[in-house]
Design a protein around this motif. Structure first.
Motif: not given
Length: 450
Positions: A142-156
């Motif tokens: 993805a273009d991370y000049t436009r995307v803040p990051g990745v959301k991870l639901f870890m363990g939930s």
């Protein structure tokens, strides 16, 4: 269009507080002066002048954690309604989470949300991509000049995007070099707690026992696993909505700069305790669950000493009918927060838990640094003119009539405050003033420096 002058206010930015004035032109901050600019320098035929004497002039807040419910859940709120509530609360930029319908787990879904925001948002906008067991390779490109990051639901399984494949987790932590924003709760512990309480309460688990289901052990187990994996791989981990004193021991005090592992909490964890869930009939039920009075006090201390790096809202509106119930498994989790988060945090600062400089750091500057936001989060020359003017001498009680979120209620109803947002400037245009919205509609997609 004439330049604007915010004259003779109390500026808080970059850890400093001083009486000064700000000049805005063509959407940017072009000049910052100590003290009051002499009227002879800013004649009314050439400048629009706003007297800010006795008022705070702050950078626009950056809320890196909202659920604006758009698309697919818009009966609760949407980008248009919730972004207006945000600017009324001094939040000029928001980062929206991926657990909408459909989930934002593909570039195509992300692009659709960006297009929607460009049409209707009142605030600057960005959207997380959500990680799954099967999409890691796609999100790496993805273009991370436009995307803040990745959301991870870890363990939930919150939001239906559980990443529980150890190989996928390691792939993400090893090969993804932007921010991994993590919801960390242990699903096996939550399931065991739920089954135990169902056996004890076969007719329905009381809503006041929500924190016994989504327990402190569930939080610590998942957070410690995420932190250990980040330390091993060097990943840039940001643990969202930290709720327990136990978890705070996993984070380092001090300024955010240079940290690879950071933590966020939310105003409701600083204001309420687990006892509030039953008392409010489920209005303060959220995930992770609000914990004890001791946890609340430790979180307040952690805001002051830097173990908590960022304050975000986790704004998650539900219709009132979805919130009022006595069953912990059926009453919806989440609450609206964007309109009152800044005044509430400033009120907590006035009680001595931390400083107003801390509030501005945690809600504006730190999110900007964490995500490498381009030219926002500070009052600096050549930065975008996202600015909030706050009256510190207001005296009002939040009522239902004040609420702008589409859901029509707030957990902060009945709270007495002395800080009121009077002006919100978005990209140099006055978008909200004295309780009303203007016709200015100037939001932009947030950009990130990489």
């Amino acid at each position: 269009m004439k330049p604007k002058v915010l004259n003779n206010g109390i500026i808080i930015s970059d850890g400093f507080r001083f009486v000064g004035s700000v000049v805005i032109d063509h959407g940017q901050i072009t000049r910052i002066d100590m003290g009051r600019i002499d009227p002879s320098e800013i004649p009314p035929e050439n400048f629009d002048v706003y007297n800010c004497e006795g008022k705070f002039i702050l950078p626009g807040m950056i809320d890196e954690h909202v659920h604006f419910r758009d698309p697919g859940l818009t009966e609760k709120g949407d980008i248009a309604t919730e972004s207006r509530a945000a600017i009324a609360g001094g939040i000029t930029s928001f980062f929206d989470m991926p657990n909408t319908n459909p989930h934002t787990t593909s570039i195509e879904a992300w692009e659709a949300k960006m297009a929607r925001a460009a049409e209707v948002s009142a605030a600057n906008y960005a959207f997380f991509l959500g990680a799954t067991d099967t999409n890691i390779d796609e999100i790496l490109h993805a273009d991370y000049t436009r995307v803040p990051g990745v959301k991870l639901f870890m363990g939930s399984s919150t939001g239906g995007m559980l990443v529980d494949n150890d190989s996928a987790l390691r792939h993400l932590f090893t090969d993804f070099h932007r921010v991994i924003a993590c919801h960390a709760e242990s699903e096996p512990i939550i399931a065991a707690n739920r089954n135990r309480l169902l056996a004890e309460y076969p007719d329905g688990i009381p809503v006041g026992l929500h924190s016994a289901i989504r327990s402190r052990e569930a939080c610590y187990e998942a957070t410690s696993k995420a932190v250990a994996l980040a330390r091993e791989t060097g990943a840039r981990l940001h643990v969202m909505h930290v709720t327990t004193a136990d978890e705070l021991n996993l984070f380092t005090p001090g300024n955010l700069s240079g940290k690879r592992i950071t933590a966020e909490t939310c105003p409701h964890y600083l204001c309420f305790t687990d006892e509030s869930v039953e008392r409010t009939g489920g209005l303060t039920k959220c995930n992770p669950a609000i914990k004890t009075e001791n946890d609340r006090r430790e979180l307040l201390r952690a805001v002051a000493d830097g173990r908590i790096d960022v304050i975000a809202t986790d704004h998650a509106p539900h219709l009132l009918a979805q919130k009022t119930g006595l069953n912990a498994l059926t009453t919806a989790s989440g609450m609206p927060s964007v309109q009152f988060a800044l005044p509430v945090m400033m009120q907590l600062a006035s009680k001595g838990y931390f400083t107003l400089e801390d509030v501005v750091e945690k809600m504006a500057a730190a999110p900007a640094r964490l995500y490498n936001v381009s030219r926002r989060g500070y009052i600096r020359q050549k930065y975008m003119a996202d600015i909030v003017v706050v009256n510190p001498d207001a005296d009002y009680t939040i009522t239902r009539d004040d609420i702008l979120s589409a859901c029509g209620w707030s957990p902060y109803e009945g709270m007495r405050l002395h800080y009121r947002v009077e002006q919100t400037w978005v990209n140099g245009q006055l978008a909200y003033v004295d309780g009303r919205f203007t016709n200015a509609q100037t939001p932009l997609a947030v950009r990130f420096d990489v």
